[in-house]
Design an enzyme around this catalytic site. Structure first.
Site, PDB file in Angstrom:
ATOM      1  N   LEU A   1      11.879 -10.351  -0.198  1.00  0.00           N
ATOM      2  CA  LEU A   1      12.276  -9.443  -1.276  1.00  0.00           C
ATOM      3  C   LEU A   1      13.150  -8.331  -0.712  1.00  0.00           C
ATOM      4  O   LEU A   1      12.833  -7.746   0.326  1.00  0.00           O
ATOM      5  CB  LEU A   1      11.042  -8.840  -1.953  1.00  0.00           C
ATOM      6  CG  LEU A   1      10.139  -9.820  -2.705  1.00  0.00           C
ATOM      7  CD1 LEU A   1       8.981  -9.073  -3.352  1.00  0.00           C
ATOM      8  CD2 LEU A   1      10.914 -10.607  -3.760  1.00  0.00           C
TER       9      LEU A   1
ATOM     10  N   ASP B   1      -5.432  -4.596  -4.735  1.00  0.00           N
ATOM     11  CA  ASP B   1      -5.221  -3.814  -3.506  1.00  0.00           C
ATOM     12  C   ASP B   1      -3.883  -3.082  -3.623  1.00  0.00           C
ATOM     13  O   ASP B   1      -3.045  -3.129  -2.724  1.00  0.00           O
ATOM     14  CB  ASP B   1      -5.237  -4.730  -2.284  1.00  0.00           C
ATOM     15  CG  ASP B   1      -5.279  -3.963  -0.960  1.00  0.00           C
ATOM     16  OD1 ASP B   1      -5.600  -2.754  -0.979  1.00  0.00           O
ATOM     17  OD2 ASP B   1      -4.985  -4.564   0.085  1.00  0.00           O
TER      18      ASP B   1
END
Length: 279
Positions: free
Chosen positions: A85, A187
């Protein structure tokens, strides 16, 4: 080691040929590399069950079509290969808040139980996800009490503080309403958020279905995502008792940090308990 890894990747797929650059694996303990192949890729090496849990979570998040999620290219035992990414996008808190609100809203299933179909891990800590119909019971039995016991076993919690956390866990039904569960990242600290040209992205999930407060509280635990995020996420519907809810849902990650990193997090645990009980 890198030579052996390169050979394994080439055997897995002939397009996985290129130079490897080691990256930080964060708190998970995984070895992480960037592979400069024809298409750049991220490669993780870790315990197969941990990587299978991560791949499962990424797939679940991707189906919501709300926030950018790295595409899983291959999963082979102790290797997970994902797309890279580009983290050069603008920091857009409002878009992150809107995307997270949509994720939590569109995935809510009124008949679903709290939990997940498999256990996974939060950092290095195994995360039990056996499902329960009541969210208060799930928070108590699958999140708070297992970590209280684990921290006590390591001598990280004294008896009075452990008893106060157990009191929090025992009295959830007295103030926290049950509700249908949402899919949560599980998370979502700031290091697991990237801002890409395609929009905000979320990585390294520990997914399950539970109160959406889980993700919002975690984002605010070691910093703050900003006013634009909160305005977009809450959209005028922030709970009146948010300070108490936030403290409750920060207890699990704080206990996890205490368990993993030691006594420096005991004060944070104690302060979160104070906030819950003071209300």
């Amino acid at each position: 080691m890198m030579q052996r890894l390169a050979q394994r990747l080439a055997e897995l797929d002939d397009t996985f040929r290129g130079s490897l650059t080691p990256l930080s694996g964060g708190d998970s303990g995984a070895g992480v590399w960037r592979l400069e192949a024809a298409t750049p890729l991220i490669v993780k090496c870790d315990q197969p069950e941990r990587l299978a849990g991560e791949a499962d979570g990424l797939a679940a998040l991707a189906t919501t079509d709300t926030l950018v999620v790295p595409r899983v290219v291959a999963l082979a035992g102790d290797l997970l290969v994902m797309e890279v990414l580009d983290a050069s996008g603008p920091r857009d808190g409002a878009r992150l808040g809107e995307g997270l609100r949509q994720l939590h809203a569109v995935t809510r299933d009124p008949v679903a139980e709290h939990g997940w179909g498999r256990d996974n891990a939060c950092g290095l800590t195994p995360q039990p996800n056996a499902m329960l119909a009541d969210g208060r019971a799930f928070q108590r039995e699958r999140r708070l009490l297992p970590l209280v016991r684990a921290c006590c076993d390591r001598g990280l919690l004294d008896a009075p503080l452990a008893a106060r956390i157990e009191r929090v866990a025992a009295t959830l039904e007295s103030w926290l309403a049950d509700q249908p569960p949402s899919l949560v990242h599980g998370d979502l600290w700031s290091g697991n958020v990237l801002f890409t040209p395609r929009g905000p992205a979320i990585i390294d999930p520990a997914v399950y279905r539970h109160y959406p407060d889980v993700d919002v509280a975690m984002l605010s635990l070691f910093g703050d995502p900003g006013a634009a995020f909160h305005e977009a996420y809450w959209d005028g519907r922030r709970p009146a008792d948010w300070s108490r809810r936030e403290a409750l849902f920060q207890l699990y990650p704080l206990l996890n940090h205490l368990y993993l990193f030691g006594a420096g997090y005991r004060g944070g645990v104690s302060r979160a308990v104070d906030r819950v009980l003071a209300a």
